[in-house]
Write an enzyme that holds these catalytic residues in place. Structure first.
Site, mmCIF file in Angstrom:
data_model
loop_
_atom_site.group_PDB
_atom_site.id
_atom_site.type_symbol
_atom_site.label_atom_id
_atom_site.label_comp_id
_atom_site.label_asym_id
_atom_site.label_seq_id
_atom_site.Cartn_x
_atom_site.Cartn_y
_atom_site.Cartn_z
ATOM 1 N N HIS A 14 0.779 -1.375 0.107
ATOM 2 C CA HIS A 14 0.157 0.055 -0.129
ATOM 3 C C HIS A 14 0.778 1.745 0.414
ATOM 4 C CE1 HIS A 14 -3.455 1.617 1.384
ATOM 5 N NE2 HIS A 14 -2.715 3.183 1.046
ATOM 6 N N HIS A 16 1.518 4.964 -1.633
ATOM 7 C CA HIS A 16 1.147 6.351 -2.641
ATOM 8 C C HIS A 16 2.633 7.797 -3.023
ATOM 9 C CE1 HIS A 16 -3.160 6.932 -0.918
ATOM 10 N NE2 HIS A 16 -1.953 6.361 -0.028
ATOM 11 N N LYS A 100 -9.352 0.014 -6.412
ATOM 12 C CA LYS A 100 -9.185 0.569 -4.725
ATOM 13 C C LYS A 100 -10.738 0.724 -4.119
ATOM 14 C CE LYS A 100 -7.780 1.951 -0.615
ATOM 15 N NZ LYS A 100 -6.465 2.943 -0.375
ATOM 16 N N HIS A 137 -10.539 0.965 1.643
ATOM 17 C CA HIS A 137 -10.247 2.069 2.572
ATOM 18 C C HIS A 137 -11.520 2.466 3.550
ATOM 19 C CE1 HIS A 137 -8.739 6.445 4.218
ATOM 20 N NE2 HIS A 137 -10.102 5.848 5.124
ATOM 21 N N HIS A 175 -4.217 -0.732 6.456
ATOM 22 C CA HIS A 175 -4.334 0.352 6.845
ATOM 23 C C HIS A 175 -5.454 0.102 8.399
ATOM 24 C CE1 HIS A 175 -6.688 3.033 4.930
ATOM 25 N NE2 HIS A 175 -6.056 3.266 4.165
ATOM 26 N N ASP A 248 1.420 2.204 3.334
ATOM 27 C CA ASP A 248 0.803 3.482 3.139
ATOM 28 C C ASP A 248 1.516 4.959 3.659
ATOM 29 O OD1 ASP A 248 -2.186 5.294 2.424
ATOM 30 O OD2 ASP A 248 -2.843 5.279 4.706
HETATM 31 O O1 DOR Z 1 -3.866 9.482 5.483
HETATM 32 C C1 DOR Z 1 -4.231 8.956 4.250
HETATM 33 N N1 DOR Z 1 -3.127 9.648 3.389
HETATM 34 N N2 DOR Z 1 -4.852 8.600 4.174
HETATM 35 C C2 DOR Z 1 -5.158 7.376 3.340
HETATM 36 O O2 DOR Z 1 -6.247 7.450 2.945
HETATM 37 C C3 DOR Z 1 -4.851 9.380 2.103
HETATM 38 C C4 DOR Z 1 -3.750 9.030 2.488
HETATM 39 C C5 DOR Z 1 -2.406 10.035 0.929
HETATM 40 O O3 DOR Z 1 -3.153 9.878 -0.308
HETATM 41 O O4 DOR Z 1 -2.739 11.675 1.103
HETATM 42 ZN ZN ZN Z 2 -3.082 5.152 1.342
#
Ligand code: DOR
Ligand code: ZN
Length: 349
Positions: A14, A16, A100, A137, A175, A248
């Site tokens: 997971h 970003h 997702k 999520h 998460h 995450d």
């Molecule tokens: O804290 C988070 N940041 N939770 C999420 O679900 C998305 C993520 C983000 O993309 O910044």
């Molecule tokens: Zn995330």
């Protein structure tokens, strides 16, 4: 006391990575350690088609530092209007490994998310048929529900009926942050698993307010009480294959976090594996780190385990206060703290 540990190279299930100029500054940290990562699709605009995913994948590969090996595993962003044909295209492409589900309004860039599970029954049925996992999520967005209860209420109202309605659908509760979610996943039918972040293992909600408001410790789902953190640590270190690594890691610039309405997201890719190692060691469970970090996720997704390996050595280092992130900088998890483990080398043979 162990001073060196060699693991099959881990994957991050997971992650970003963002897009544009800043992406190279994010991916370098993940590629340093992880062999592969499930890359989240919540870009602006979101990754909704297989063609979007292919194009994003190419941009990630182009941003990799030369000499690194890192495979981005792509995901689609489910909307109320995702056609069944798009799910079939995604599976046929070989580059998309999951879809997702963001409840609309739940988190960063989730406005185009799903407004009601009833609207996505058809794509979910095809995903179940084709074995394409749904990544969830897990928070309700109802403003009447206390922010700290949103995950637990999601389990009851949304996830339990979903698990039953699609008995063959593979589901990752991403998460997890509560004892309730741990218990749910432990007792669910086969094919229901969860990822656990380093920040939810390291901190409880007091950390957000330690000596003042700490925007860099704000994420969604938000940190919970200590008893929940302890349940997460127990699950991660249990050796149960339903729980595996997903950082995450979610970089935002310092300016967008330190604001009157700051963004949710904690950047952890700079030290994620090292911090997981620290947590497992504190539990006397270092011997279970490899399965959590390198086996269970690959097995769930039906992918080969990595064949390369990584060595961690006990060599304390101090986490910098910031890393470059595009035009700005990102404040990392555990900034200024000492981390006990350091990556020594990756052996690609
Ligand atoms: O804290 C988070 N940041 N939770 C999420 O679900 C998305 C993520 C983000 O993309 O910044
Ligand atoms: Zn995330």
């Amino acid at each position: 006391m162990m001073s060196r540990i060699t693991l099959t190279r881990p994957d991050d299930w997971h992650l970003h990575l963002r897009d544009g100029a800043a992406m190279a500054d994010a991916v370098v940290h993940s590629a340093r350690v992880f062999g592969r990562a499930i890359v989240m699709p919540n870009l602006k605009p979101p990754v909704v088609t297989t063609d979007d995913a292919r194009a994003y994948r190419s941009r990630i590969l182009a941003a990799l530092p030369s000499g690194t090996t890192f495979e981005p595993l792509m995901t689609l962003y489910l909307t109320d209007r995702t056609p069944v044909a798009e799910i079939r295209r995604a599976v046929d492409s070989g580059v998309v490994q999951g879809v997702k589900l963001y409840p609309a309004g739940a988190t960063t860039n989730s406005d185009a998310g799903v407004t009601s599970i009833a609207r996505v029954g058809e794509p979910l049925a095809v995903m179940a048929e084709l074995g394409l996992p749904l990544l969830v999520h897990g928070e309700v967005t109802d403003p009447d529900i206390d922010l700290f209860d949103r995950e637990a209420v999601f389990l009851e109202r949304v996830l339990a009926p979903l698990v039953e309605a699609h008995p063959r659908l593979k589901i990752v509760m991403e998460h997890v942050t509560t004892a309730e979610a741990v218990a749910f996943v432990e007792s669910a039918r086969d094919g229901v698993v969860a990822t656990i972040t380093p920040h939810h293992l390291l901190m409880n909600r007091n950390a957000i307010f330690e000596g003042g408001i700490r925007p860099h410790r704000y994420c969604l789902p938000v940190l919970k009480r200590e008893r929940h953190r302890l349940a997460l640590v127990a699950a991660a270190t249990s050796g149960k294959s339903r729980f595996f690594l997903g950082t995450d890691s979610a970089p935002h610039t310092v300016e967008t976090k330190e604001a009157s309405c700051g963004c949710a997201g904690i950047f952890s890719a700079h030290a994620a594996l090292e911090l997981y190692a620290q947590i497992f060691e504190a539990e006397g469970a270092l011997d279970r780190l490899q399965a959590f970090a390198s086996f269970f996720g690959a097995d769930f997704y039906g992918l080969q385990r990595n064949t390369d390996s990584i060595t961690l050595v006990r060599n304390p280092w101090r986490v910098p206060s910031a890393y470059r992130f595009g035009e700005g900088s990102v404040s990392p998890l555990a900034a200024g703290d000492t981390v006990m483990w350091q990556v020594e080398e990756i052996d690609t043979h």
